[in-house]
Design a protein around this motif. Structure first.
Motif, PDB file in Angstrom:
ATOM      1  N   VAL A  13       0.850  -1.197   0.000  1.00 64.58           N
ATOM      2  CA  VAL A  13       0.000   0.000   0.000  1.00 64.58           C
ATOM      3  C   VAL A  13       0.883   1.244   0.000  1.00 64.58           C
ATOM      4  O   VAL A  13       2.085   1.166   0.254  1.00 64.58           O
ATOM      5  CB  VAL A  13      -0.964   0.011   1.207  1.00 64.58           C
ATOM      6  N   ARG A  24       1.449  -0.716  -5.859  1.00 64.07           N
ATOM      7  CA  ARG A  24       0.913  -0.266  -4.573  1.00 64.07           C
ATOM      8  C   ARG A  24      -0.570   0.072  -4.758  1.00 64.07           C
ATOM      9  O   ARG A  24      -0.950   0.607  -5.808  1.00 64.07           O
ATOM     10  CB  ARG A  24       1.658   0.979  -4.099  1.00 64.07           C
ATOM     11  N   LEU A  64       3.746   7.818  -2.486  1.00 59.06           N
ATOM     12  CA  LEU A  64       4.912   7.697  -1.618  1.00 59.06           C
ATOM     13  C   LEU A  64       4.747   6.515  -0.655  1.00 59.06           C
ATOM     14  O   LEU A  64       3.614   6.130  -0.323  1.00 59.06           O
ATOM     15  CB  LEU A  64       5.157   8.998  -0.857  1.00 59.06           C
ATOM     16  N   GLU A  65       5.880   5.943  -0.272  1.00 55.84           N
ATOM     17  CA  GLU A  65       5.862   4.809   0.655  1.00 55.84           C
ATOM     18  C   GLU A  65       7.239   4.687   1.292  1.00 55.84           C
ATOM     19  O   GLU A  65       7.992   5.671   1.293  1.00 55.84           O
ATOM     20  CB  GLU A  65       5.421   3.505  -0.048  1.00 55.84           C
ATOM     21  N   MET A  66       7.614   3.517   1.803  1.00 56.01           N
ATOM     22  CA  MET A  66       8.844   3.452   2.603  1.00 56.01           C
ATOM     23  C   MET A  66       9.795   2.328   2.211  1.00 56.01           C
ATOM     24  O   MET A  66      10.746   2.047   2.944  1.00 56.01           O
ATOM     25  CB  MET A  66       8.468   3.335   4.092  1.00 56.01           C
ATOM     26  N   GLU A  67       9.567   1.643   1.086  1.00 49.59           N
ATOM     27  CA  GLU A  67      10.422   0.509   0.712  1.00 49.59           C
ATOM     28  C   GLU A  67      10.745   0.414  -0.782  1.00 49.59           C
ATOM     29  O   GLU A  67      11.735  -0.202  -1.161  1.00 49.59           O
ATOM     30  CB  GLU A  67       9.741  -0.832   1.099  1.00 49.59           C
ATOM     31  N   SER A  73      -3.749   3.657   0.320  1.00 49.77           N
ATOM     32  CA  SER A  73      -4.413   3.462   1.621  1.00 49.77           C
ATOM     33  C   SER A  73      -4.766   4.799   2.273  1.00 49.77           C
ATOM     34  O   SER A  73      -5.565   4.842   3.217  1.00 49.77           O
ATOM     35  CB  SER A  73      -3.481   2.695   2.570  1.00 49.77           C
ATOM     36  N   ASP A  74      -4.130   5.877   1.782  1.00 47.03           N
ATOM     37  CA  ASP A  74      -4.355   7.180   2.424  1.00 47.03           C
ATOM     38  C   ASP A  74      -3.835   8.290   1.514  1.00 47.03           C
ATOM     39  O   ASP A  74      -3.247   8.022   0.478  1.00 47.03           O
ATOM     40  CB  ASP A  74      -3.621   7.238   3.778  1.00 47.03           C
ATOM     41  N   GLY A 106       0.774   5.956   0.145  1.00 43.54           N
ATOM     42  CA  GLY A 106       0.054   7.205   0.300  1.00 43.54           C
ATOM     43  C   GLY A 106      -0.009   7.915  -1.046  1.00 43.54           C
ATOM     44  O   GLY A 106       0.953   7.891  -1.812  1.00 43.54           O
ATOM     45  N   GLN A 141       9.931   7.649   6.398  1.00 42.26           N
ATOM     46  CA  GLN A 141       8.976   8.456   7.171  1.00 42.26           C
ATOM     47  C   GLN A 141       7.560   8.076   6.734  1.00 42.26           C
ATOM     48  O   GLN A 141       7.308   7.963   5.537  1.00 42.26           O
ATOM     49  CB  GLN A 141       9.124   9.951   6.846  1.00 42.26           C
ATOM     50  N   PHE A 142       6.668   7.895   7.701  1.00 44.39           N
ATOM     51  CA  PHE A 142       5.251   7.815   7.364  1.00 44.39           C
ATOM     52  C   PHE A 142       4.787   9.260   7.197  1.00 44.39           C
ATOM     53  O   PHE A 142       4.800  10.031   8.156  1.00 44.39           O
ATOM     54  CB  PHE A 142       4.453   7.109   8.463  1.00 44.39           C
ATOM     55  N   VAL A 143       4.449   9.648   5.980  1.00 44.59           N
ATOM     56  CA  VAL A 143       4.119  11.048   5.694  1.00 44.59           C
ATOM     57  C   VAL A 143       2.637  11.301   5.991  1.00 44.59           C
ATOM     58  O   VAL A 143       1.756  10.645   5.440  1.00 44.59           O
ATOM     59  CB  VAL A 143       4.439  11.383   4.213  1.00 44.59           C
TER      60      VAL A 143
END
Ligand SMILES: CCCCCCN(CO)Cc1c[nH]c2c(N)ncnc12
Length: 228
Positions: free
Chosen positions: A76, A192, A170-173, A195-196, A78, A150-152
């Motif tokens: 997932v 992805r 955007l995501e983290m991986e 989710s938000d 953002g 960072q969780f933005v």
């Protein structure tokens, strides 16, 4: 052929494991890897845990230790682009690290010497995703994905990332997986489901939609596996 299917969180690979049914479990390097034979393809499935470091370790292990020859990422993200709503799918054409910054030396954001701001995903796998999208009657967007540790959950940060990298999500991986696969010459694909909106409500939206969006992404990825 050995195919890696990777996520960052257990919720992101749970639908994959359910679909695969039977698998062998191996504990290795602080992680759990699931191996299965699925329609004649050897699968190695794992979730890395969150962030660029853990995802680098897992992507490298899947390629170097389990012999993955292609890697599909399902998870997932953002949304940055206003066209992306919760549940929508985005395929990464290329990925960048939005929190990599040595601009003090005049370099662009996301760049370090001997590296590159963007890493491009495999064009054949992107083409395959287009076929699957048509077959599923799903509209899948393609775009740039920005990755950072960072969780933005802040409109300003989200918009800065969008403008600086022309990123749609955007995501983290994703970008760390991209660097690993590119260096090891393993074709990779990052999908992805949103989710938000990476804004002030992001954590509530994420909690509410993680599961359903993770299933959305996983189902699509499994349809791609069926055609490999
Ligand atoms: C318990 C907290 C788990 C956060 C993991 C989020 N993943 C990271 O890959 C995807 C993601 C979804 N929405 C995001 C956002 N707004 N910022 C960063 N990453 C994301």
């Amino acid at each position: 052929m050995t195919l890696a299917i990777m996520g960052a969180m257990s919720e992101e690979i749970a639908p994959i494991l359910e679909r695969v049914g039977e698998y062998k479990t191996t504990a290795y390097a602080g992680n759990t890897y699931y191996e299965a034979s699925y329609k004649g393809i050897n699968l190695v499935i794992a979730y890395s845990k969150i962030g660029k470091v853990f995802s680098t370790l897992t992507a490298t292990t899947m390629c170097e230790h389990f012999g993955a020859q292609k890697l599909l990422f399902s998870g997932v993200a953002g949304a940055i682009s206003p066209k992306l709503k919760v549940g929508d799918l985005i395929v990464a054409t290329k990925l960048a690290q939005h929190d990599l910054d040595i601009t003090a030396f005049g370099h662009p954001f996301g760049y370090v010497p001997e590296g590159s701001v963007y890493v491009e995903a495999d064009k054949e796998l992107i083409a395959l995703s287009k076929e699957v999208a048509v077959e599923m009657g799903k509209s899948v967007q393609e775009g740039i994905i920005a990755t950072g540790d960072q969780f933005v959950a802040d409109e300003k940060r989200k918009n800065w990332i969008g403008e600086t990298f022309k990123a749609d999500a955007l995501e983290m991986e994703g970008a760390s997986v991209a660097v690993v696969c590119d260096a090891l010459d393993v074709p990779f694909f990052i999908l992805r489901a949103i989710s938000d909106a990476a804004d002030m409500d992001a954590s509530f939206s994420f909690d509410e939609f993680l599961e359903t969006s993770a299933v959305e992404s996983a189902e699509f990825v499994m349809k791609m596996v069926d055609k490999l």
